[in-house]
Design a protein around this motif. Sequence first.
Motif, PDB file in Angstrom:
ATOM      1  N   ALA A  57       0.847  -1.209   0.000  1.00 33.42           N
ATOM      2  CA  ALA A  57       0.000   0.000   0.000  1.00 33.42           C
ATOM      3  C   ALA A  57       0.876   1.250   0.000  1.00 33.42           C
ATOM      4  O   ALA A  57       0.601   2.233  -0.698  1.00 33.42           O
ATOM      5  N   LEU A  58       1.958   1.202   0.759  1.00 26.49           N
ATOM      6  CA  LEU A  58       2.871   2.348   0.824  1.00 26.49           C
ATOM      7  C   LEU A  58       3.579   2.554  -0.520  1.00 26.49           C
ATOM      8  O   LEU A  58       3.715   3.687  -1.000  1.00 26.49           O
ATOM      9  N   ALA A  59       4.001   1.455  -1.130  1.00 25.53           N
ATOM     10  CA  ALA A  59       4.684   1.554  -2.436  1.00 25.53           C
ATOM     11  C   ALA A  59       3.727   2.125  -3.489  1.00 25.53           C
ATOM     12  O   ALA A  59       4.134   2.911  -4.349  1.00 25.53           O
ATOM     13  N   GLU A  60       2.447   1.760  -3.402  1.00 21.71           N
ATOM     14  CA  GLU A  60       1.466   2.309  -4.358  1.00 21.71           C
ATOM     15  C   GLU A  60       1.212   3.789  -4.087  1.00 21.71           C
ATOM     16  O   GLU A  60       1.088   4.590  -5.008  1.00 21.71           O
ATOM     17  N   ALA A  61       1.148   4.152  -2.800  1.00 23.44           N
ATOM     18  CA  ALA A  61       0.847   5.548  -2.444  1.00 23.44           C
ATOM     19  C   ALA A  61       2.013   6.475  -2.765  1.00 23.44           C
ATOM     20  O   ALA A  61       1.815   7.669  -2.978  1.00 23.44           O
ATOM     21  N   LEU A  62       3.231   5.918  -2.788  1.00 24.80           N
ATOM     22  CA  LEU A  62       4.435   6.750  -2.969  1.00 24.80           C
ATOM     23  C   LEU A  62       5.265   6.228  -4.143  1.00 24.80           C
ATOM     24  O   LEU A  62       6.374   5.703  -3.951  1.00 24.80           O
ATOM     25  N   PRO A  63       4.760   6.375  -5.368  1.00 29.76           N
ATOM     26  CA  PRO A  63       5.444   5.746  -6.512  1.00 29.76           C
ATOM     27  C   PRO A  63       6.826   6.316  -6.796  1.00 29.76           C
ATOM     28  O   PRO A  63       7.627   5.679  -7.474  1.00 29.76           O
ATOM     29  N   ARG A  64       7.131   7.513  -6.276  1.00 30.23           N
ATOM     30  CA  ARG A  64       8.461   8.094  -6.527  1.00 30.23           C
ATOM     31  C   ARG A  64       9.461   7.756  -5.428  1.00 30.23           C
ATOM     32  O   ARG A  64      10.558   8.321  -5.393  1.00 30.23           O
ATOM     33  N   ARG A  65       9.063   6.917  -4.486  1.00 33.49           N
ATOM     34  CA  ARG A  65       9.969   6.533  -3.408  1.00 33.49           C
ATOM     35  C   ARG A  65      10.422   5.082  -3.592  1.00 33.49           C
ATOM     36  O   ARG A  65       9.752   4.298  -4.246  1.00 33.49           O
ATOM     37  N   ALA A  80       2.503  -7.603  -4.922  1.00 30.39           N
ATOM     38  CA  ALA A  80       3.167  -6.464  -5.561  1.00 30.39           C
ATOM     39  C   ALA A  80       3.045  -6.581  -7.078  1.00 30.39           C
ATOM     40  O   ALA A  80       2.794  -5.593  -7.778  1.00 30.39           O
ATOM     41  N   HIS A  81       3.180  -7.815  -7.574  1.00 33.21           N
ATOM     42  CA  HIS A  81       3.093  -8.048  -9.018  1.00 33.21           C
ATOM     43  C   HIS A  81       1.687  -7.721  -9.524  1.00 33.21           C
ATOM     44  O   HIS A  81       1.518  -7.024 -10.531  1.00 33.21           O
ATOM     45  N   VAL A  82       0.685  -8.208  -8.795  1.00 40.43           N
ATOM     46  CA  VAL A  82      -0.715  -7.942  -9.197  1.00 40.43           C
ATOM     47  C   VAL A  82      -0.987  -6.438  -9.163  1.00 40.43           C
ATOM     48  O   VAL A  82      -1.655  -5.891 -10.048  1.00 40.43           O
ATOM     49  N   ALA A  83      -0.430  -5.749  -8.170  1.00 40.51           N
ATOM     50  CA  ALA A  83      -0.663  -4.301  -8.050  1.00 40.51           C
ATOM     51  C   ALA A  83       0.183  -3.499  -9.049  1.00 40.51           C
ATOM     52  O   ALA A  83       0.004  -2.292  -9.181  1.00 40.51           O
ATOM     53  N   GLY A  84       1.116  -4.167  -9.724  1.00 31.52           N
ATOM     54  CA  GLY A  84       1.978  -3.483 -10.693  1.00 31.52           C
ATOM     55  C   GLY A  84       2.998  -2.555 -10.038  1.00 31.52           C
ATOM     56  O   GLY A  84       3.476  -1.605 -10.653  1.00 31.52           O
ATOM     57  N   VAL A  85       3.354  -2.883  -8.807  1.00 27.27           N
ATOM     58  CA  VAL A  85       4.283  -2.044  -8.054  1.00 27.27           C
ATOM     59  C   VAL A  85       5.731  -2.351  -8.476  1.00 27.27           C
ATOM     60  O   VAL A  85       6.129  -3.508  -8.527  1.00 27.27           O
ATOM     61  N   GLU A  86       6.499  -1.321  -8.785  1.00 22.97           N
ATOM     62  CA  GLU A  86       7.877  -1.550  -9.250  1.00 22.97           C
ATOM     63  C   GLU A  86       8.931  -0.901  -8.366  1.00 22.97           C
ATOM     64  O   GLU A  86      10.125  -1.095  -8.578  1.00 22.97           O
ATOM     65  N   ASN A  87       8.511  -0.098  -7.399  1.00 28.84           N
ATOM     66  CA  ASN A  87       9.459   0.654  -6.566  1.00 28.84           C
ATOM     67  C   ASN A  87       9.730  -0.034  -5.236  1.00 28.84           C
ATOM     68  O   ASN A  87      10.029   0.605  -4.243  1.00 28.84           O
ATOM     69  N   HIS A  95       0.061   7.419   5.746  1.00 27.80           N
ATOM     70  CA  HIS A  95      -0.090   6.370   4.724  1.00 27.80           C
ATOM     71  C   HIS A  95      -0.338   4.993   5.343  1.00 27.80           C
ATOM     72  O   HIS A  95      -0.467   4.012   4.619  1.00 27.80           O
ATOM     73  N   ARG A  96      -0.351   4.940   6.663  1.00 27.13           N
ATOM     74  CA  ARG A  96      -0.514   3.635   7.311  1.00 27.13           C
ATOM     75  C   ARG A  96      -1.889   3.061   6.999  1.00 27.13           C
ATOM     76  O   ARG A  96      -2.889   3.759   7.116  1.00 27.13           O
ATOM     77  N   ILE A  97      -1.928   1.800   6.575  1.00 24.23           N
ATOM     78  CA  ILE A  97      -3.225   1.168   6.353  1.00 24.23           C
ATOM     79  C   ILE A  97      -3.446   0.115   7.439  1.00 24.23           C
ATOM     80  O   ILE A  97      -2.491  -0.333   8.066  1.00 24.23           O
ATOM     81  N   ILE A  98      -4.698  -0.257   7.631  1.00 18.42           N
ATOM     82  CA  ILE A  98      -5.002  -1.250   8.663  1.00 18.42           C
ATOM     83  C   ILE A  98      -4.897  -2.643   8.049  1.00 18.42           C
ATOM     84  O   ILE A  98      -5.640  -2.983   7.132  1.00 18.42           O
ATOM     85  N   THR A  99      -3.940  -3.419   8.539  1.00 18.90           N
ATOM     86  CA  THR A  99      -3.758  -4.782   8.017  1.00 18.90           C
ATOM     87  C   THR A  99      -4.680  -5.734   8.783  1.00 18.90           C
ATOM     88  O   THR A  99      -5.291  -5.362   9.789  1.00 18.90           O
TER      89      THR A  99
END
Length: 229
Positions: free
Chosen positions: A75-83, A102-109, A204-208
């Motif tokens: 969730a953090l990687a999605e919220a902060l794509p430049r980090r 991460a793969h399903v979400a398309g997260v690369e960072n 940016h904290r989400i509830i797990t």
Amino acid sequence: MSNLKRNGKLRWSPSYLRNRGQLTRAQKRAQRDLWPFYGIPFRFDEVIDPTDHFPCAGEPLIVEIGFGMGDHLIALAEALPRRNLLGIEVHRPGIAAAMAKAHVAGVENLRVMRGDARLVLTDHFESEIADTVLIQFPDPWPHPGDAHRRLVQPGMVAVIRERLQKNGHLLITTDVEVYADHCRDIVLSSPGWKEVDDSAFSRHRIITQYERKAINEGRSIHELKFQKA
Ligand SMILES: C[S@@+](CC[C@H](N)C(=O)[O-])C[C@H]1O[C@@H](n2cnc3c(N)ncnc32)[C@H](O)[C@@H]1O
């Protein structure tokens, strides 16, 4: 060379339970197919240069220690794509599950390292690589006889401080009051820390699932925020 170098020998008691479950078939597939992209492998004597592994060159890392199944990290990687985000976890099924999400979400960072975060941060990095270190719901080891197994100890806090840039944040969230008290005591009695009211990352904290269960069972959530002075 870091003055914390230990060369693969952990001098602290394990802060996690060993052999917690096997990989499912889907997790084995994720491990095989996704580790080459998301995983940072390392030899016991290897020092990692983050610029070799992360897409946003020169940006400090956000490090999450013990990310479990990875929901908060992704969730953090999605919220902060430049980090650049680095997750460190010992639990193989959790690492595989996180890479699949991460793969399903398309997260690369985002990259992950497998190992005890105390050794990884001590032996495999040298400089002030991060501006934020997060520890979400560390295993509480609530009984006084197990207190030596808690992740947050003076040695760990010193390692984290050495990896944080000046004014960087250490954020610890726990649902166990005795652990919150323990963390506050340990961090504030270690040199070079102060407690602060806010950090750019808490929003940016989400509830797990783990936190939802704690709330449903009536436990309070303690969010501790410390800054490297
Ligand atoms: C109680 S779980 C919480 C997981 C996740 N942070 C969450 O909020 O759902 C604690 C996690 O920390 C990991 N862990 C404990 N000690 C660790 C260490 N020394 N290095 C890396 N991970 C560790 C465990 O494997 C476990 O996945």
